[in-house]
Motif scaffolding. Structure first.
Motif, mmCIF file in Angstrom:
data_model
loop_
_atom_site.group_PDB
_atom_site.id
_atom_site.type_symbol
_atom_site.label_atom_id
_atom_site.label_comp_id
_atom_site.label_asym_id
_atom_site.label_seq_id
_atom_site.Cartn_x
_atom_site.Cartn_y
_atom_site.Cartn_z
ATOM 1 N N CYS A 1 68.685 49.260 55.240
ATOM 2 C CA CYS A 1 68.414 50.417 54.381
ATOM 3 C C CYS A 1 66.989 50.312 53.822
ATOM 4 O O CYS A 1 66.420 49.226 53.742
ATOM 5 C CB CYS A 1 69.391 50.455 53.205
ATOM 6 N N ALA A 2 66.475 51.452 53.412
ATOM 7 C CA ALA A 2 65.193 51.474 52.714
ATOM 8 C C ALA A 2 65.371 50.894 51.312
ATOM 9 O O ALA A 2 66.484 50.763 50.802
ATOM 10 C CB ALA A 2 64.637 52.887 52.654
ATOM 11 N N SER A 3 64.250 50.584 50.675
ATOM 12 C CA SER A 3 64.266 49.808 49.432
ATOM 13 C C SER A 3 64.046 50.621 48.162
ATOM 14 O O SER A 3 64.217 50.116 47.062
ATOM 15 C CB SER A 3 63.173 48.736 49.512
ATOM 16 N N MET A 4 63.644 51.895 48.322
ATOM 17 C CA MET A 4 63.059 52.599 47.177
ATOM 18 C C MET A 4 64.038 52.944 46.055
ATOM 19 O O MET A 4 63.625 53.421 45.006
ATOM 20 C CB MET A 4 62.347 53.864 47.650
ATOM 21 N N ASP A 5 65.335 52.719 46.265
ATOM 22 C CA ASP A 5 66.279 52.919 45.162
ATOM 23 C C ASP A 5 66.139 51.835 44.100
ATOM 24 O O ASP A 5 66.444 52.048 42.933
ATOM 25 C CB ASP A 5 67.716 52.952 45.691
#
Length: 480
Positions: A452-456
């Motif tokens: 998953c992407a990290s931006m959360d």
């Protein structure tokens, strides 16, 4: 247009609109202005940083419009865009309606190469869903070992415009290209190119898997020596079949198994070449040992084979392939070994931001406590979990979309223990490492491969990886 032909454009008085300030837009505006073009930069943002950048360009005589990236300026004859701008933006729709061509930064660099009278360096290009940066850096290391003046450029962070227009004269460039960049690069013609793999990614930008694959396939158009494909990924070979290449250009496969003629592969722990030898039917040339690849995980060996194929297509000798791979050091957060604590290895693969990259990461270890989760970007996880289930000792989940992974684990790996951390703060990483350590047994690997992407939770995957490494090192200090 052949690989070494130079396209000349009379820029004097030509009205060019540059879409986007930033790492590609500012160099593009400067280069065009220096060549006499009448440049207008349009930018969606109007923040303090944008205003400072605009002031620098306006001092040169470039027109800048902030807060309005949608409207096509009057008299525009060409649009040069940053690669991330989506093709359905009103600016591009207006350009299409007006018959105005749109180029990306790669296309501009391709067109400007050699306009100062110097012989332009050939491009060895790499694209694919995963592994591009590692492969390009491996390729550059091999080329350097061969004594060639080279640089790893493109989507890797070094501007192609800077490489093409700078003072350094290169023998050859190792070029990483994203699907965004290829979409806007209609006349690019590489010496040789590789598509490493294809998996669903950036579909919100491209609109469909077919469009995404077609943009990746553009890298093969007009290749003169070799189109390198992944023998384990039929879609990459299909792109080679569909490409319009120069006469004599060859299809070269790479495989983790025994190579056939016109392939590179692995035999008894050796990387071998059956493509660039005198008798492909009967000969195989040893290039390096699998142990020369850092790290020697299967997907990274595949990257090394692709890099070796491109280098060999350029005429590099086998010893340079070996020496270049030995000298290569991977970037941070790409299957990076952080520490061993109590006979458990802790590995940071924060760069595994999608399921395809995570699948490769999970395949590198036999018994894993997997730390995963973040922003799913529309991904599904059933296939990933099904393939990895037998390797999982346990799973620790965190992040906004962790429930999607948990549901897949419930369906396909119901016996695997799962720790679900109901938090998205940056401090969750320390708890994740602690809980993973509780699940791990001697001989296991605790693997951060989020899928998953990290931006959360984090600014980017680098910060996420650093948080993991910090938590692991703190734990190592506590148990020392």
């Amino acid at each position: 247009m052949g690989s070494q032909e130079v396209s000349t454009v009379d820029w004097q008085g030509k009205h060019v609109t540059v879409a986007g300030l930033g790492v590609s837009g500012i160099p593009a505006a400067r280069a065009l202005h220096e060549r006499g073009a009448l440049v207008t930069v349009v930018n969606d943002g109007d923040d303090e940083r944008s205003r400072a950048q605009a002031a620098e360009l306006e001092a040169l005589g470039v027109t800048v419009r902030l807060g309005d990236g949608a409207t096509l300026p009057p008299s525009t004859e060409l649009v040069v865009t940053a690669p991330g701008w989506q093709p359905d933006k009103p600016l591009f729709l207006a350009a299409a309606e007006a018959g105005v061509p749109v180029w990306g930064d790669v296309e501009l660099a391709w067109r400007l190469r050699g306009d100062d009278g110097r012989e332009p360096a050939p491009w060895l290009a790499v694209t694919g869903t995963n592994g591009k940066t590692t492969t390009v850096r491996m390729l550059a290391s091999i080329l350097e070992a061969a004594g060639l003046r080279t640089a790893a450029v493109g989507n890797i962070g070094v501007s192609l415009l800077d490489a093409v227009l700078g003072e350094t004269e290169y023998d050859v460039l190792a070029v990483e290209l994203s699907s965004y960049q290829l979409h806007w690069a209609p006349s690019l013609r590489a010496h040789s190119a590789a598509v490493l793999n294809l998996a669903p990614d950036h579909l919100d930008w491209h609109g469909s898997m077919e469009a995404y694959a077609a943009d990746k396939g553009r890298v093969y158009e007009g290749n003169t020596v070799a189109c390198v494909y992944n023998a384990a990924d039929r879609a990459t070979e299909d792109l080679v079949r569909e490409a319009d290449v120069e006469e004599g250009c060859r299809a070269i496969g790479f495989t983790l198994g025994t190579p056939g003629p016109s392939q590179l592969g692995v035999v008894d722990g050796l990387l071998v070449d059956r493509a660039f030898v005198a008798d492909r039917q009967k000969q195989a040339q040893e290039l390096a040992e699998v142990a020369d690849v850092n790290p020697p995980a299967p997907h990274n060996v595949a990257n090394a084979l692709a890099a070796a194929a491109l280098a060999r297509a350029f005429g590099v000798e086998p010893a340079a392939v070996r020496d270049g791979l030995r000298a290569f050091r991977p970037d941070a957060h790409r299957i990076e070994h952080v520490a061993d604590i109590g006979e458990v290895a802790y590995v940071d693969d924060s760069k595994a931001t999608n399921t395809h990259a995570t699948e490769a990461s999970l395949a590198a270890y036999d018994s894993i406590v997997w730390i995963a989760g973040g922003l799913a970007k529309g991904a599904t996880f059933d296939e990933l979990v099904t393939g990895a289930a037998k390797r999982l000792r346990g799973v620790v989940l965190m992040g906004a979309d962790r429930a999607l992974i948990h549901e897949a684990l419930t369906r396909h790996a119901p016996d695997v223990p799962v720790v679900d951390l109901d938090r998205t703060d940056t401090g969750a990483m320390s708890e994740a490492v602690a809980r993973a350590a509780e699940l791990a047994r001697p001989g296991d690997t605790v693997l951060l491969a989020p899928a998953c992407a990290s931006m959360d939770m984090f600014t980017n995957y680098n910060k996420r990886g650093e948080a993991f490494a910090d938590a692991v090192r703190a734990r190592a200090d506590e148990t020392a």
